[in-house]
Write a protein that holds these residues in place. Structure first.
Motif, PDB file in Angstrom:
ATOM      1  N   ASP A  49      60.361  31.749  42.407  1.00 11.77           N
ATOM      2  CA  ASP A  49      59.986  31.253  41.147  1.00 11.77           C
ATOM      3  C   ASP A  49      58.610  31.639  40.594  1.00 11.77           C
ATOM      4  N   ILE A  50      58.441  31.951  39.382  1.00 15.56           N
ATOM      5  CA  ILE A  50      57.131  32.129  39.002  1.00 15.56           C
ATOM      6  C   ILE A  50      57.049  31.437  37.181  1.00 15.56           C
ATOM      7  N   ARG A  51      56.194  30.362  37.309  1.00 11.75           N
ATOM      8  CA  ARG A  51      56.052  29.581  36.183  1.00 11.75           C
ATOM      9  C   ARG A  51      54.482  29.337  35.895  1.00 11.75           C
ATOM     10  N   GLU A  52      54.095  29.360  34.668  1.00 13.01           N
ATOM     11  CA  GLU A  52      52.699  28.801  34.268  1.00 13.01           C
ATOM     12  C   GLU A  52      52.578  27.434  34.479  1.00 13.01           C
ATOM     13  N   ASP A  53      51.264  27.052  35.095  1.00 15.43           N
ATOM     14  CA  ASP A  53      51.072  25.778  35.329  1.00 15.43           C
ATOM     15  C   ASP A  53      50.379  25.195  33.916  1.00 15.43           C
ATOM     16  N   ILE A  54      51.179  24.641  33.022  1.00 21.18           N
ATOM     17  CA  ILE A  54      50.596  24.067  31.582  1.00 21.18           C
ATOM     18  C   ILE A  54      49.618  23.175  31.747  1.00 21.18           C
ATOM     19  N   ARG A  55      49.672  22.314  32.993  1.00 24.21           N
ATOM     20  CA  ARG A  55      48.603  21.394  32.932  1.00 24.21           C
ATOM     21  C   ARG A  55      47.143  21.885  33.059  1.00 24.21           C
ATOM     22  N   ARG A  56      47.042  23.206  33.613  1.00 22.59           N
ATOM     23  CA  ARG A  56      45.704  23.768  33.841  1.00 22.59           C
ATOM     24  C   ARG A  56      45.137  24.462  32.666  1.00 22.59           C
ATOM     25  N   ARG A  57      45.972  24.695  31.604  1.00 24.80           N
ATOM     26  CA  ARG A  57      45.657  25.561  30.883  1.00 24.80           C
ATOM     27  C   ARG A  57      44.512  25.173  29.909  1.00 24.80           C
ATOM     28  N   GLU A  58      43.431  25.815  29.628  1.00 27.74           N
ATOM     29  CA  GLU A  58      42.198  25.397  28.722  1.00 27.74           C
ATOM     30  C   GLU A  58      42.339  25.989  27.519  1.00 27.74           C
ATOM     31  N   PRO A  77      40.705  31.662  32.216  1.00 29.55           N
ATOM     32  CA  PRO A  77      41.992  32.145  33.028  1.00 29.55           C
ATOM     33  C   PRO A  77      43.104  30.998  32.790  1.00 29.55           C
ATOM     34  N   ARG A  78      44.285  31.614  33.180  1.00 28.76           N
ATOM     35  CA  ARG A  78      45.565  30.817  32.938  1.00 28.76           C
ATOM     36  C   ARG A  78      46.079  30.826  34.445  1.00 28.76           C
ATOM     37  N   PHE A  79      46.824  29.400  34.891  1.00 24.31           N
ATOM     38  CA  PHE A  79      47.293  29.393  36.186  1.00 24.31           C
ATOM     39  C   PHE A  79      48.666  29.760  36.287  1.00 24.31           C
ATOM     40  N   PHE A  80      49.245  30.290  37.373  1.00 18.09           N
ATOM     41  CA  PHE A  80      50.744  30.432  37.520  1.00 18.09           C
ATOM     42  C   PHE A  80      50.954  29.998  38.746  1.00 18.09           C
ATOM     43  N   LYS A  81      52.196  29.287  38.989  1.00 16.62           N
ATOM     44  CA  LYS A  81      52.499  28.584  40.199  1.00 16.62           C
ATOM     45  C   LYS A  81      53.643  29.695  40.697  1.00 16.62           C
ATOM     46  N   LEU A  82      53.226  29.965  41.934  1.00 18.61           N
ATOM     47  CA  LEU A  82      54.202  31.084  42.685  1.00 18.61           C
ATOM     48  C   LEU A  82      55.086  30.131  43.630  1.00 18.61           C
ATOM     49  N   SER A  83      56.320  29.902  43.627  1.00 14.57           N
ATOM     50  CA  SER A  83      56.999  29.089  44.608  1.00 14.57           C
ATOM     51  C   SER A  83      57.565  30.070  45.638  1.00 14.57           C
ATOM     52  N   TYR A  84      57.311  29.754  46.866  1.00 16.47           N
ATOM     53  CA  TYR A  84      58.041  30.246  48.178  1.00 16.47           C
ATOM     54  C   TYR A  84      58.942  29.344  48.630  1.00 16.47           C
ATOM     55  N   LEU A  85      60.143  29.910  49.320  1.00 11.74           N
ATOM     56  CA  LEU A  85      61.044  29.305  50.097  1.00 11.74           C
ATOM     57  C   LEU A  85      60.586  29.769  51.399  1.00 11.74           C
ATOM     58  N   ILE A  86      60.243  28.897  52.463  1.00 10.09           N
ATOM     59  CA  ILE A  86      59.992  29.242  53.589  1.00 10.09           C
ATOM     60  C   ILE A  86      61.162  28.833  54.602  1.00 10.09           C
ATOM     61  N   ILE A 125      37.135  36.795  41.847  1.00 13.20           N
ATOM     62  CA  ILE A 125      37.447  35.914  40.727  1.00 13.20           C
ATOM     63  C   ILE A 125      36.474  34.709  41.221  1.00 13.20           C
ATOM     64  N   GLY A 126      36.592  34.365  42.645  1.00 15.73           N
ATOM     65  CA  GLY A 126      35.609  33.236  43.118  1.00 15.73           C
ATOM     66  C   GLY A 126      36.213  31.963  42.991  1.00 15.73           C
ATOM     67  N   ALA A 127      37.424  31.877  42.419  1.00 10.09           N
ATOM     68  CA  ALA A 127      37.893  30.642  42.079  1.00 10.09           C
ATOM     69  C   ALA A 127      39.041  30.056  43.269  1.00 10.09           C
ATOM     70  N   ALA A 128      39.033  28.618  43.057  1.00 10.88           N
ATOM     71  CA  ALA A 128      39.831  28.072  44.343  1.00 10.88           C
ATOM     72  C   ALA A 128      41.426  28.628  44.011  1.00 10.88           C
ATOM     73  N   VAL A 161      53.984  25.792  46.978  1.00 10.00           N
ATOM     74  CA  VAL A 161      53.625  26.487  45.788  1.00 10.00           C
ATOM     75  C   VAL A 161      52.309  26.742  45.848  1.00 10.00           C
ATOM     76  N   VAL A 162      51.897  28.083  45.259  1.00  7.50           N
ATOM     77  CA  VAL A 162      50.485  28.365  45.216  1.00  7.50           C
ATOM     78  C   VAL A 162      50.235  28.664  43.565  1.00  7.50           C
ATOM     79  N   SER A 163      49.100  28.068  42.924  1.00  8.73           N
ATOM     80  CA  SER A 163      48.629  28.075  42.014  1.00  8.73           C
ATOM     81  C   SER A 163      47.512  29.040  41.801  1.00  8.73           C
ATOM     82  N   VAL A 164      47.892  30.132  41.389  1.00 13.86           N
ATOM     83  CA  VAL A 164      46.845  31.411  41.088  1.00 13.86           C
ATOM     84  C   VAL A 164      46.285  31.708  39.731  1.00 13.86           C
ATOM     85  N   PRO A 165      45.005  31.941  39.593  1.00 14.69           N
ATOM     86  CA  PRO A 165      44.426  32.261  38.283  1.00 14.69           C
ATOM     87  C   PRO A 165      44.800  33.757  37.933  1.00 14.69           C
ATOM     88  N   VAL A 166      44.948  34.042  36.613  1.00 14.69           N
ATOM     89  CA  VAL A 166      45.080  35.284  36.079  1.00 14.69           C
ATOM     90  C   VAL A 166      44.215  35.508  34.944  1.00 14.69           C
TER      91      VAL A 166
END
Length: 239
Positions: A49-58, A77-86, A125-128, A161-166
């Motif tokens: 699953d890939i979807r935007e993290d709306i709470r972090r949109r500026e 930047p906009r953040f997107f949540k990458l969901s992995y099933l391990i 980018i240098g962002a967490a 779930v990894v929240s990655v900046p774009v």
């Protein structure tokens, strides 16, 4: 961007969990056909699953500087949540549980991808890059639905779930800087030729001719821009 997260996760798990063990790390969809071909211990990180993290949109724009001057603006930047099933795949369920336990303990140590594991544009980018492990799934999605879509049997798994900046966005050039040169005021009867007021029309509050007791100031010299102001004096009369 997604492949860089894949590389960071693979490097992290191999260094801190597998430690040189002959265990593969793959990103394949764990379908029934794929599971039938697995013949060696494997850790599967399936991106489902890939979807935007709306709470972090500026809102607004970020400035780009050259020295102290703003030269351009771009969207934040906009953040997107990458969901992995391990999942862990071995011949014995006990070994799978042991491997899942090691994966869970490793990922719980971090609230974000370790910077030393991040490469490419994410490092630039240098962002967490925040991540979370084994949280309850959203209400609109369950893991049973994921397994049903894959056509496989339900299996113990971890949800990462990894929240990655774009940062890809248009750049808008900034206009020239505003200079503080002050306001020049010129006293006169009419506005200068060729500047607002239509070439010599009287300014507000003044007439064309001077009335009794009025004293007019000379008109502003031609070619000097500024604000024209009409000054009048009224003298009172006795009794």
């Amino acid at each position: 961007m997604i492949h860089e997260v894949d590389d960071a996760l693979r490097t992290l798990l191999r260094a801190e969990v597998l430690e040189g063990a002959q265990i593969s790390v793959v990103f394949d969809a764990p379908t029934r056909d794929w599971a039938a071909k697995v013949n060696a211990p494997t850790v599967n990180l399936y991106l489902y699953d890939i979807r935007e993290d709306i709470r972090r949109r500026e809102r607004g724009l970020h400035n780009e500087y050259e020295g102290a001057a703003v030269v351009a603006r771009r969207r934040p930047p906009r953040f997107f949540k990458l969901s992995y099933l391990i999942t862990a795949w071995t011949k014995r369920p006990e070994d799978e549980h042991r491997l899942l336990s090691s994966l869970l303990i490793c990922l719980l140590r971090y609230e974000a991808l370790p910077p030393e594991r991040v490469t490419g544009t994410l490092a630039d980018i240098g962002a967490a890059v925040p991540m979370s492990i084994a949280l309850p799934p959203p209400e609109d999605r369950s893991f049973a639905d994921v397994w049903s879509a894959l056509g496989g049997e339900l299996k113990p798994s971890l949800d990462l779930v990894v929240s990655v900046p774009v940062t890809a966005s248009p750049t808008y050039p900034a206009g020239p800087p505003v200079r503080d040169e002050g306001l020049r005021v010129v006293f006169g009867d009419h506005t200068p030729e060729g500047r607002g007021g239509g070439g010599g029309l009287p300014v507000y509050g003044g007439g064309r001719g001077g009335g009794p007791g009025e004293k007019e100031t000379p008109a502003a010299p031609a070619g000097r821009p500024g604000l024209s102001v009409r000054i009048t004096e009224t003298h009172g009369t006795d009794g």
